[in-house]
Enzyme design. Structure first.
Site, mmCIF file in Angstrom:
data_model
loop_
_atom_site.group_PDB
_atom_site.id
_atom_site.type_symbol
_atom_site.label_atom_id
_atom_site.label_comp_id
_atom_site.label_asym_id
_atom_site.label_seq_id
_atom_site.Cartn_x
_atom_site.Cartn_y
_atom_site.Cartn_z
ATOM 1 N N MET A 1 10.888 127.370 -13.956
ATOM 2 C CA MET A 1 11.617 127.327 -15.234
ATOM 3 C C MET A 1 10.652 127.599 -16.388
ATOM 4 O O MET A 1 10.976 127.332 -17.554
ATOM 5 C CB MET A 1 12.310 125.987 -15.416
ATOM 6 C CG MET A 1 13.340 125.727 -14.309
ATOM 7 S SD MET A 1 14.626 124.561 -14.755
ATOM 8 C CE MET A 1 13.677 123.093 -15.053
ATOM 9 N N GLY B 1 0.081 123.575 -11.656
ATOM 10 C CA GLY B 1 0.938 123.363 -10.480
ATOM 11 C C GLY B 1 1.682 124.640 -10.113
ATOM 12 O O GLY B 1 1.653 125.086 -8.956
ATOM 13 N N HIS B 2 2.318 125.254 -11.098
ATOM 14 C CA HIS B 2 3.013 126.520 -10.851
ATOM 15 C C HIS B 2 2.027 127.589 -10.363
ATOM 16 O O HIS B 2 2.326 128.361 -9.454
ATOM 17 C CB HIS B 2 3.652 127.048 -12.144
ATOM 18 C CG HIS B 2 4.695 126.170 -12.752
ATOM 19 N ND1 HIS B 2 4.524 125.559 -13.969
ATOM 20 C CD2 HIS B 2 5.935 125.815 -12.329
ATOM 21 C CE1 HIS B 2 5.619 124.874 -14.282
ATOM 22 N NE2 HIS B 2 6.482 124.999 -13.300
ATOM 23 N N GLY C 1 7.139 123.554 -4.724
ATOM 24 C CA GLY C 1 6.129 122.506 -4.828
ATOM 25 C C GLY C 1 6.591 121.173 -4.249
ATOM 26 O O GLY C 1 7.762 120.798 -4.381
ATOM 27 N N ASP D 1 8.517 118.421 -6.308
ATOM 28 C CA ASP D 1 9.964 118.219 -6.193
ATOM 29 C C ASP D 1 10.292 118.159 -4.702
ATOM 30 O O ASP D 1 10.875 119.082 -4.133
ATOM 31 C CB ASP D 1 10.705 119.357 -6.887
ATOM 32 C CG ASP D 1 10.379 119.416 -8.370
ATOM 33 O OD1 ASP D 1 11.068 118.766 -9.156
ATOM 34 O OD2 ASP D 1 9.385 120.084 -8.734
ATOM 35 N N GLN E 1 13.872 118.643 -3.544
ATOM 36 C CA GLN E 1 14.288 120.028 -3.769
ATOM 37 C C GLN E 1 13.777 120.936 -2.652
ATOM 38 O O GLN E 1 14.504 121.789 -2.135
ATOM 39 C CB GLN E 1 13.757 120.501 -5.121
ATOM 40 C CG GLN E 1 13.921 121.983 -5.368
ATOM 41 C CD GLN E 1 13.466 122.369 -6.761
ATOM 42 O OE1 GLN E 1 14.200 122.191 -7.715
ATOM 43 N NE2 GLN E 1 12.260 122.886 -6.885
ATOM 44 N N ARG F 1 7.492 118.845 -18.358
ATOM 45 C CA ARG F 1 8.044 117.775 -19.197
ATOM 46 C C ARG F 1 6.970 116.830 -19.739
ATOM 47 O O ARG F 1 7.263 116.042 -20.644
ATOM 48 C CB ARG F 1 9.112 116.987 -18.429
ATOM 49 C CG ARG F 1 10.379 117.794 -18.190
ATOM 50 C CD ARG F 1 11.496 116.952 -17.592
ATOM 51 N NE ARG F 1 12.779 117.649 -17.627
ATOM 52 C CZ ARG F 1 13.348 118.265 -16.584
ATOM 53 N NH1 ARG F 1 12.744 118.267 -15.416
ATOM 54 N NH2 ARG F 1 14.515 118.878 -16.721
#
Ligand code: AMP
Length: 286
Positions: A30, A36-37, A147, A150, A153, A187
């Protein structure tokens, strides 16, 4: 690096690449990218020839009172980071193109989506599986990387890919933390210095749960979860959940459980943070 904003461009690129024998890696995000991404991009790059990073704040995975409108964005910076990291494509469609006014199809996983975030965010995982199914059809990945941050997910998507026979290998990447232990998240930008300091209780209490569960055994899982909740209640503004579940089934752990997922969600100010740790129960035993 290509930057595509339209579905037709993405699909044409993917079809052409496949025909040429190029292996495609997909990293759905997002945006507002962090290390991390970027670690997901590295993993995708090591396994494929061309990495597609999707940047799409997916409206249908947000609840009515959630942070869709204020979700942090910095597209230029994201592009620079992806280029630096060697991505081949950024796919950043507009919501209106992904979801035309008469969009009426949903992809839903109905077991693993139930507990944890599924309970507190009704409809969330249906939104995730729907957009990921679309992204699989658009980018035609051989490998897609998600990842462990999550954790639920990743399990839900793995199940969806298997159940619907998507010809894609799902890879789960390790959770990347800041030096002080806080799980990296877009976040985290919302947190005041005081909230960020208090949020360290998440990783700290999870880290303490690992030796506690290993020494006390799986029967102690509810008591350890209660102890973590107690710690969180002292530092967080609201505790959403603290649970220790079988890491494969997301059911209560049993004598045959080999790995436990300790997962939690709590609010600091208005910001809801999640974190988790996997605890192998046979670690150190022969
Ligand atoms: P998001 O942009 O938050 O939807 O995340 C996109 C992908 O990056 C998801 O597969 C996340 O699990 C993954 N991700 C987010 N934060 C982290 C992290 N701290 N470590 C590893 N992966 C992460």
């Amino acid at each position: 690096m290509f930057v595509f904003h339209h579905i037709a461009e993405m699909q044409e690129y993917a079809l052409r690449a496949k025909r040429a024998g190029t292996r495609i890696g997909l990293v759905p995000t997002m945006g507002f990218l962090h290390e991390g991404h970027l670690s997901l991009i590295d993993i995708a790059k090591a396994r494929t020839d061309a990495v597609v990073v999707s940047i799409f704040v997916n409206p249908i995975q947000f609840g009515k009172n959630e942070d869709l409108d204020r979700y942090p964005r910095d597209f230029e910076r994201d592009c620079a980071l992806c280029r630096e990291r060697g991505a081949a494509v950024i796919f950043a469609p507009e919501p209106g193109e992904m979801y035309p006014a008469d969009f009426s199809t949903k992809v839903e996983e109905t077991e693993l989506s139930g507990p944890l975030c599924g309970r507190s965010r009704p409809g969330h995982f249906g939104g995730v599986t729907t957009v990921v199914a679309k992204l699989f059809n658009l980018a035609l990945p051989d490998v897609a990387v998600f990842g462990q941050k999550d954790a639920q997910q990743a399990l839900v998507i793995r199940r969806m890919a298997r159940d619907l026979n998507f010809p894609v290998e799902i890879v789960t990447a390790p959770l990347v933390r800041d030096a002080d232990g806080l799980a990296l998240s877009s976040r985290n930008k919302y947190l005041s210095p005081d909230e960020r300091r208090r949020a360290l209780v998440l990783s700290r209490s999870l880290a303490a749960a690992v030796p506690a569960l290993r020494s006390a055994g799986v029967e102690a899982a509810p008591a350890i979860a209660a102890a973590i909740r107690h710690e969180l209640e002292k530092a967080a503004d609201r505790v959403d959940y603290v649970e220790m579940l079988d890491a494969d089934t997301l059911l209560a752990p049993t004598a045959s459980t080999r790995e436990v997922l300790a997962a939690l969600a709590a609010f600091f100010g208005n910001t809801r943070l999640i974190d988790n740790v996997l605890i192998r129960l046979d670690e150190g035993k022969e």
